[in-house]
Design a protein around this motif. Structure first.
Motif, PDB file in Angstrom:
ATOM      1  N   ASN A  34       0.798  -1.232   0.000  1.00  0.00           N
ATOM      2  CA  ASN A  34       0.000   0.000   0.000  1.00  0.00           C
ATOM      3  C   ASN A  34       0.829   1.280   0.000  1.00  0.00           C
ATOM      4  O   ASN A  34       0.398   2.299   0.528  1.00  0.00           O
ATOM      5  N   ILE A  36       1.456   4.003  -1.874  1.00  0.00           N
ATOM      6  CA  ILE A  36       0.855   4.650  -3.033  1.00  0.00           C
ATOM      7  C   ILE A  36       1.860   5.515  -3.790  1.00  0.00           C
ATOM      8  O   ILE A  36       1.913   5.476  -5.026  1.00  0.00           O
ATOM      9  N   ALA A  40       2.891   4.798  -7.638  1.00  0.00           N
ATOM     10  CA  ALA A  40       2.639   5.821  -8.655  1.00  0.00           C
ATOM     11  C   ALA A  40       3.932   6.168  -9.408  1.00  0.00           C
ATOM     12  O   ALA A  40       3.923   6.323 -10.631  1.00  0.00           O
ATOM     13  N   ALA A  96      -1.242  12.444  -7.275  1.00  0.00           N
ATOM     14  CA  ALA A  96      -1.477  12.819  -5.879  1.00  0.00           C
ATOM     15  C   ALA A  96      -1.585  14.324  -5.635  1.00  0.00           C
ATOM     16  O   ALA A  96      -2.278  14.750  -4.717  1.00  0.00           O
ATOM     17  N   ARG A 131      -6.516   9.681  -9.478  1.00  0.00           N
ATOM     18  CA  ARG A 131      -6.357  10.968  -8.794  1.00  0.00           C
ATOM     19  C   ARG A 131      -7.515  11.201  -7.821  1.00  0.00           C
ATOM     20  O   ARG A 131      -7.312  11.619  -6.677  1.00  0.00           O
ATOM     21  N   LYS A 133      -9.464   8.917  -6.432  1.00  0.00           N
ATOM     22  CA  LYS A 133      -9.386   7.943  -5.332  1.00  0.00           C
ATOM     23  C   LYS A 133      -8.326   8.330  -4.316  1.00  0.00           C
ATOM     24  O   LYS A 133      -8.544   8.216  -3.108  1.00  0.00           O
ATOM     25  N   VAL A 134      -7.179   8.797  -4.792  1.00  0.00           N
ATOM     26  CA  VAL A 134      -6.117   9.232  -3.875  1.00  0.00           C
ATOM     27  C   VAL A 134      -6.581  10.450  -3.088  1.00  0.00           C
ATOM     28  O   VAL A 134      -6.344  10.546  -1.881  1.00  0.00           O
ATOM     29  N   LYS A 135      -7.280  11.365  -3.746  1.00  0.00           N
ATOM     30  CA  LYS A 135      -7.795  12.559  -3.053  1.00  0.00           C
ATOM     31  C   LYS A 135      -8.785  12.154  -1.960  1.00  0.00           C
ATOM     32  O   LYS A 135      -8.710  12.643  -0.833  1.00  0.00           O
ATOM     33  N   TRP A 137      -8.951   9.275  -0.433  1.00  0.00           N
ATOM     34  CA  TRP A 137      -8.183   8.581   0.603  1.00  0.00           C
ATOM     35  C   TRP A 137      -7.457   9.582   1.498  1.00  0.00           C
ATOM     36  O   TRP A 137      -7.470   9.471   2.723  1.00  0.00           O
ATOM     37  N   ALA A 138      -6.827  10.600   0.886  1.00  0.00           N
ATOM     38  CA  ALA A 138      -6.056  11.591   1.653  1.00  0.00           C
ATOM     39  C   ALA A 138      -6.944  12.475   2.518  1.00  0.00           C
ATOM     40  O   ALA A 138      -6.538  12.897   3.601  1.00  0.00           O
TER      41      ALA A 138
END
Length: 147
Positions: A34, A36, A40, A96, A131, A133-135, A137-138
């Protein structure tokens, strides 16, 4: 899955590396699950190979001045290797932190978006979905009560 490159954990021989991409086998390996940012970055190497034919391509090396500031330290400090590492870091930021990617490499950002939409619009959709999904998650909270 959308990038169509297997990602495995472990079996990294270089003790200093947190991740590797093998262009021959087209496989990514990470030291930790995991991770990320590392995934990436390594996907960036794969994308350069698939979009431009090779890692350290003429297309990315043409933007050396912008990409060198983003580059992680490559094994060999040749211009095309530095550009390749810059490209990989650009992809990590493109996913990210797109504002930072655009700020650090504005000309390359514009070139990349045009090239990606022309060469592989499905990959462009996949990167934009990643992008989001990462946003999500963050920005998620640290605590979520069970219901």
């Amino acid at each position: 899955k959308a990038v169509d490159v297997p990602i495995r954990m472990g079996k990294i021989t270089n003790k200093a590396s947190v991740g590797t991409y093998s262009p021959k086998s087209e496989m990514i390996r990470t030291r930790k699950a995991n991770d990320i940012a590392t995934v990436a970055h390594e996907i960036g190497h794969h994308l350069e190979k698939t979009l431009f034919g090779e890692i350290g391509s003429e297309e990315t090396t043409a933007y050396y001045d912008e990409l060198k500031s983003m580059a992680t330290v490559p094994k060999t400090p040749m211009k095309e290797h530095i550009a390749a590492e810059g490209f990989a870091e650009f992809i990590a930021k493109y996913i990210a932190d797109p504002a930072q990617a655009k700020e650090q490499a504005p000309k390359f950002y514009e070139f990349f978006e045009k090239a990606l939409s022309a060469k592989d619009p499905q990959m462009q959709k996949a990167l934009l979905a990643a992008r989001e999904k990462v946003k999500t998650w963050a920005e998620q909270g640290a605590y979520s009560p069970r219901r």
